[in-house]
Design a protein around this motif. Sequence first.
Motif, short mmCIF file in Angstrom:
data_model
loop_
_atom_site.label_atom_id
_atom_site.label_comp_id
_atom_site.label_asym_id
_atom_site.label_seq_id
_atom_site.Cartn_x
_atom_site.Cartn_y
_atom_site.Cartn_z
N TYR A 11 0.83 -1.17 -0.04
CA TYR A 11 0.03 0.06 -0.15
C TYR A 11 0.85 1.23 -0.24
O TYR A 11 0.69 2.24 -0.68
N LEU A 12 1.99 1.28 0.81
CA LEU A 12 2.75 2.46 0.99
C LEU A 12 3.52 2.89 -0.38
O LEU A 12 3.53 3.79 -0.59
N SER A 13 3.82 1.72 -1.16
CA SER A 13 4.39 1.97 -2.33
C SER A 13 3.55 2.44 -3.55
O SER A 13 3.90 2.95 -4.69
N ILE A 14 2.22 2.52 -3.22
CA ILE A 14 1.24 2.93 -4.37
C ILE A 14 0.15 4.03 -3.56
O ILE A 14 -0.86 4.34 -4.11
N LYS A 15 0.36 4.55 -2.30
CA LYS A 15 -0.27 5.16 -1.53
C LYS A 15 -1.03 6.40 -2.21
O LYS A 15 -2.51 6.49 -1.99
N LEU A 186 -3.55 -10.31 -7.59
CA LEU A 186 -4.31 -9.06 -7.72
C LEU A 186 -5.44 -9.06 -6.75
O LEU A 186 -6.28 -9.77 -6.74
N GLY A 187 -5.41 -8.23 -5.65
CA GLY A 187 -6.21 -8.11 -4.49
C GLY A 187 -6.77 -6.83 -4.27
O GLY A 187 -6.15 -5.86 -4.50
N ALA A 188 -7.90 -7.07 -3.99
CA ALA A 188 -8.57 -5.71 -3.57
C ALA A 188 -8.46 -5.35 -2.20
O ALA A 188 -7.56 -5.95 -1.35
N TYR A 189 -9.30 -4.52 -1.44
CA TYR A 189 -9.33 -4.11 -0.18
C TYR A 189 -10.59 -4.49 0.43
O TYR A 189 -11.26 -3.88 1.09
N GLY A 190 -10.76 -5.77 0.42
CA GLY A 190 -11.80 -6.29 0.97
C GLY A 190 -11.91 -7.66 -0.17
O GLY A 190 -11.33 -7.86 -0.78
N ASP A 191 -13.22 -8.35 0.00
CA ASP A 191 -13.68 -9.32 -0.79
C ASP A 191 -14.22 -8.77 -2.20
O ASP A 191 -14.80 -7.76 -2.39
N ALA A 192 -13.53 -9.51 -3.06
CA ALA A 192 -13.93 -9.24 -4.82
C ALA A 192 -13.85 -10.33 -5.50
O ALA A 192 -12.89 -11.04 -5.40
N GLY A 193 -14.37 -10.36 -6.79
CA GLY A 193 -14.10 -11.28 -7.64
C GLY A 193 -14.52 -10.87 -8.98
O GLY A 193 -15.30 -9.94 -9.24
N ALA A 194 -14.21 -11.94 -9.97
CA ALA A 194 -14.93 -11.76 -11.28
C ALA A 194 -14.89 -12.95 -12.18
O ALA A 194 -14.10 -13.89 -11.87
N ILE A 195 -15.93 -12.92 -13.05
CA ILE A 195 -16.14 -14.09 -13.84
C ILE A 195 -15.64 -13.61 -15.36
O ILE A 195 -15.81 -12.25 -15.69
N MET A 196 -14.95 -14.43 -16.00
CA MET A 196 -14.53 -14.16 -17.30
C MET A 196 -14.99 -15.33 -18.19
O MET A 196 -14.72 -16.44 -17.95
N THR A 197 -15.35 -14.73 -19.49
CA THR A 197 -15.67 -15.67 -20.47
C THR A 197 -15.58 -15.06 -21.81
O THR A 197 -15.57 -13.61 -22.01
N ASN A 198 -15.44 -15.78 -22.96
CA ASN A 198 -15.76 -15.08 -24.48
C ASN A 198 -17.00 -15.38 -24.86
O ASN A 198 -17.35 -15.44 -26.04
N ALA A 234 -13.25 -1.58 -6.78
CA ALA A 234 -12.97 -1.52 -8.27
C ALA A 234 -11.93 -0.56 -8.51
O ALA A 234 -10.89 -0.77 -9.29
N ALA A 235 -12.04 0.42 -7.68
CA ALA A 235 -11.06 1.73 -7.89
C ALA A 235 -9.57 1.18 -7.34
O ALA A 235 -8.63 1.47 -7.96
N VAL A 236 -9.59 0.52 -6.31
CA VAL A 236 -8.24 -0.11 -5.83
C VAL A 236 -7.72 -1.15 -6.93
O VAL A 236 -6.42 -1.14 -7.36
N LEU A 237 -8.53 -1.88 -7.63
CA LEU A 237 -8.26 -2.83 -8.56
C LEU A 237 -7.53 -2.17 -9.96
O LEU A 237 -6.79 -2.65 -10.50
N ASN A 238 -8.17 -1.00 -10.27
CA ASN A 238 -7.85 -0.16 -11.34
C ASN A 238 -6.55 0.10 -11.09
O ASN A 238 -5.71 0.14 -12.05
N VAL A 239 -6.16 0.72 -9.92
CA VAL A 239 -4.61 1.02 -9.56
C VAL A 239 -3.94 -0.10 -9.59
O VAL A 239 -2.64 -0.02 -10.39
N LYS A 240 -4.24 -1.24 -9.14
CA LYS A 240 -3.35 -2.38 -9.00
C LYS A 240 -3.03 -3.05 -10.04
O LYS A 240 -2.19 -3.77 -10.41
N LEU A 241 -4.05 -3.18 -11.10
CA LEU A 241 -4.07 -4.06 -12.29
C LEU A 241 -2.78 -3.52 -13.17
O LEU A 241 -2.09 -4.37 -13.90
N LYS A 242 -2.56 -2.29 -13.11
CA LYS A 242 -1.56 -1.79 -13.88
C LYS A 242 0.03 -2.34 -13.31
O LYS A 242 0.94 -2.11 -14.07
N LYS A 243 -0.13 -2.58 -12.06
CA LYS A 243 1.31 -3.19 -11.42
C LYS A 243 1.40 -4.64 -11.61
O LYS A 243 2.42 -5.05 -11.17
N LEU A 244 0.34 -5.41 -12.04
CA LEU A 244 0.32 -6.78 -12.17
C LEU A 244 1.28 -7.40 -12.50
O LEU A 244 2.04 -8.30 -12.10
#
Length: 366
Positions: A11-15, A186-198, A234-244
Motif C-alpha cells: 500500500y505504501l508503495s502506491i499510497k 491481484l487483490g482488492a481492499y476487501g472481498d471481490a471477484g470476477a467471472i471471465m468468458t468469451n 474496483a477503484a483499488v483494482l484499477n490502480v493495482k491492475l497496472k502493477k500486476l
Amino acid sequence: MIKFLDLKKQYLSIKDEIDLAIQNVINDTAFVGGKYVKEFENSFANYNNSKYSIGVANGTDALEIALQSLDLPKNSEVIVPANSFIASAEAVSRVGLKVRFCDNNEYYNIDIEDLKKQINSNTSAIMAVHLYGQVCQIDEILKIAKENNLKVIEDAAQAHGAEFNSNKVGNFGDIACFSFYPGKNLGAYGDAGAIMTNNPELAEKCRLIANHGSKEKYHHQIEGRNSRLDGINAAVLNVKLKKLDEWNKIRREIAQYYVENLKNIDEIVLPKEIENVYSVYHLFVIRYKYRDKLIEHLKNDGVETGIHYPISLPKLEAYKYIKQDCSYMCATNWDKELISLPMGEHLTMKDCEYIVNSIKNYFKMK
Ligand SMILES: *Cc1c(COP(=O)(O)O)cnc(C)c1O
C-alpha cells in the motif's frame, strides 16, 4: 522478521494513487456498480484478451454463479482436484451438483491419468484449478473434456496473468473465475471477484444472476442473487491492475532465485514449471518430509511460512459425507509435507538470501 505477505508495504508503495482513487469513488458516491466498476471490468477483460469480465462480490461467488450459468444437470458430477482451497469444491455443492475428487500431480494440478479414471456417465464438468499460480495441463484437460462432452470451469483465483502458449488463463475453458481477495496476486481492499468468458450468452446469464435477475431495475426476469463488485474495490483494482505484470515478474525472479539456491538440497522437492507455461507463483511451495521441523526452524529465524493446504479436501470434516476412496492420492498424502515460502513483491533480494541461508543452515545442522 520476514513476512509471508506484506500488504502494508505494498500500500505504501502506491499510497498516493490508491488514496486518490478511493476519494474519487466517495466524491462520486459510486459505491455499488457505476463507472469505476465498468472501468475495471473493461480493463481486466482487455488485460486478459477476453471478451467479457463481470465483477462479483468474491471468488467463491464467481465460481457458484459461473457453474449455475452452465445449466448442468442437477446432481451431476464436477471433478475437483483434491488439493485446492475449499471454494473450488464448495461452489459445486452449493449449486446442486456433486463433487468428485481427482488427484493432483507433481505440478500440484489435476492429474491427467486420475482425471480420466474419475469420469463416468454422470460427469458434467471439470473444475480446472490453476493452483499456486501455475496453469494446469489445460490442453490435455480440454481434449478430455471435448471427448467426453464436459464443460470446463477455470478456477484462476491464484493465477491472474498466468499464461499457457502465450494465452492468459481465463481463455481456455467455457468460463473462468478470479478472486481478488487481498492476498491474491491481484487483490482488492476487501472481498471481490470476477467471472471471465468469451461466450456472450454465459456473460449475460452471469450478469443477470449476480444482479437479482434483472437488467433493468425492478424488472426481474429470474430469481438471482446479490453479488456485485463495490466501487471502492474496483477503484483499488484499477490502480493495482497496472502493477500486476511488474509484480508477477518479481514473483518469478524470486522463484528462480529459490530454485537456483535450493536445488542442491536433496531432501526438498522444489516446484516445477510445465513447458510453455508462464507461472505467476501466487505461492512457492516446496515439500519436505519433516515439514513441521523446518517451519519451526524458519520461525525461530524470523521467517514466516504458510501451508497450502494442511488438510486436503477429501480429508476435511466438511467432506466426510463423500464416500470416495482418495487414500491412494498424492494430494491426500502430500498435505503433511507442503511448505509455502514467503512470496511477493514485498521481498528484497536480501530477504530471499536470508531465507535461503536459513534453510541451508537447517540442513547442515540436522
Ligand atoms: C481464493 C480462492 C478462491 C475463492 O476466492 P474468495 O474470493 O476468497 O471467495 C477459490 N479458489 C481458489 C483456488 C482460491 O485460492
